[in-house]
Design a protein around this motif. Structure first.
Motif, PDB file in Angstrom:
ATOM      1  N   THR A 183      -1.531  -8.363  10.272  1.00  0.00           N
ATOM      2  CA  THR A 183      -2.934  -8.294   9.849  1.00  0.00           C
ATOM      3  C   THR A 183      -3.701  -9.575  10.179  1.00  0.00           C
ATOM      4  N   THR A 215       0.824  -1.202   0.000  1.00  0.00           N
ATOM      5  CA  THR A 215       0.000   0.000   0.000  1.00  0.00           C
ATOM      6  C   THR A 215       0.863   1.258   0.000  1.00  0.00           C
ATOM      7  N   ASP A 229      -3.829   3.831  -3.510  1.00  0.00           N
ATOM      8  CA  ASP A 229      -3.221   3.262  -2.308  1.00  0.00           C
ATOM      9  C   ASP A 229      -2.270   2.126  -2.679  1.00  0.00           C
ATOM     10  N   LYS A 252      -0.778   0.581   6.769  1.00  0.00           N
ATOM     11  CA  LYS A 252      -2.006   0.010   7.321  1.00  0.00           C
ATOM     12  C   LYS A 252      -1.788  -0.269   8.791  1.00  0.00           C
ATOM     13  N   CYS A 268      -2.150  -1.799  12.254  1.00  0.00           N
ATOM     14  CA  CYS A 268      -2.577  -3.122  12.703  1.00  0.00           C
ATOM     15  C   CYS A 268      -2.707  -3.226  14.214  1.00  0.00           C
TER      16      CYS A 268
END
Length: 388
Positions: free
Chosen positions: A143, A38, A234, A42, A44
């Protein structure tokens, strides 16, 4: 609470945690994130700890709203303590539009206190907290759910030991009267410009030795195109086009889709796809940029002939002074700064102003003007005043 910390997966529990933490003088903070696939990191996990509580907050849990945590990050009455804070701050800036404040970065504080350049968290935990870290989960996939006990124990260690590290470093700064030194560095971390890349400035991050302003104009436009498209989708910048492809487009600008197909750095099928025409338009904008709007080439600083030996002496002086004052060399000056000082007594470099001038700048200028000399005394190097 499990194994000494809370595992927060819903808004009610998060609110209760924040109600406790907002009464604290400071909280230690860390994040776990992924960015492999990305443009934006992100988030997590978020780990936080106050004097009497530690918690792991799961932002991927379906029943959680992070707003109470974001309110805590913006609370001016609670100091937020990070280690190597830049990527963590970027995450909070992205999800809340604000930088956590007030802020304390233990990596920078450790440099001010003489622990070395860019000292690691593991090193500080070992030296200050007298503890060791299990780093076996460093490259885990954060994730995936459920998280294992080993993952959780690894994650919480990044904020529990940080409490002792902070207490120690804050005390050292106070005793050595160097709190203002740290404040200068924190101002940089708290500036949104440190984290936000304007698309038309993205080309400055691509290494090139050319001084051809037309080349740079094309590079500016195609790099801005990539930055904009990567954000919108993204995706990592390199997933769209690698730097080498942008440099090739700037060096050999195509005038048609067919010509773009011949560019070795452009992936097969890319030019005929949805993005081909807009990339070609970016190339055209660079080619047609008016002369007065062409970017200026960054001119390398020319070191006057014959100052090479002086630069080497300044390197010795820098190391000597930084060891004497207990501060990391990286915070005071780099080789480029020393070259500029060698050529100009009034060089516009940080080492000739503020506390850096006191630590190193004055001695450097005295060395240049023959008022100070370096001499060997056994295995040691010492300074000799020549103007007394």
């Amino acid at each position: 609470m499990a194994k000494g910390f809370l595992h927060i997966t819903d808004t009610e529990a998060l609110t209760a945690l924040v109600d406790r933490l907002k009464k604290a003088e400071y909280v230690t903070v860390d994040t776990e994130f992924l960015r492999d696939n990305t443009y934006w990191p992100k988030l997590c996990l978020v780990q936080v700890a106050g004097p009497d509580v530690a918690a792991i907050i799961d932002p991927l849990a379906p029943l959680i709203d992070l707003q109470p945590l974001l309110d805590l990050m913006a609370d001016p009455n609670v100091l937020k303590v990070f280690h190597a804070a830049r990527q963590d701050i970027e995450i909070f800036l992205k999800i809340s539009g604000r930088i956590p404040e007030p802020l304390f970065d233990t990596q920078v504080a450790a440099m001010v206190c003489g622990y070395g350049d860019s000292v690691s968290y593991e090193t500080l935990v070992s030296k200050i907290a007298r503890a060791s870290l299990d780093k076996s989960s460093r490259f885990t996939d954060w994730t995936r759910r459920p998280l294992t006990d080993r993952q959780l124990q690894y994650a919480i260690g990044d904020v529990t030991h940080l409490r002792k590290v902070y207490d120690n470093l804050a005390g050292e700064l106070e005793r050595s009267d160097r709190t203002e030194w740290l404040d200068e560095e924190m101002a940089i971390l708290m500036d949104p410009a440190t984290y936000i890349v304007e698309p038309r400035q993205a080309f400055q991050r691509i290494k090139t030795r050319t001084t051809n302003r037309r080349f740079l104009a094309i590079l500016r436009e195609v790099a801005a195109w990539r930055e904009t498209e990567a954000r919108a989708r993204d995706l990592p910048r390199g997933r769209l086009l690698k730097d080498d492809a942008l440099l090739e487009l700037a060096a050999h600008p195509p005038h048609s889709i067919d010509e773009m197909k011949q560019s070795r750095g452009v992936p097969k099928g890319f030019a005929d796809g949805k993005l081909g025409p807009s990339l070609l338009e970016a190339v055209r904008l660079g080619l047609e940029c008016p002369d007065e709007d062409l970017p200026e080439a960054e001119k390398p600083v020319e070191t006057p002939r014959g100052v090479g030996p002086l630069v080497e002496l300044l390197k010795v002086m820098l190391k000597l002074q930084c060891e004497r004052h207990g501060v990391a060399q990286k915070l005071v000056a780099n080789t480029a700064d020393l070259e500029r000082i060698a050529g100009d007594d009034e060089a516009d470099v940080p080492a000739l102003s503020g506390w850096r001038r006191q630590v190193f700048g004055e001695a450097a200028l005295a060395l240049k003007t023959g008022k100070l000399a370096l001499a060997a005394e056994g295995r040691r190097i010492k300074l000799i005043r020549l103007d007394e």
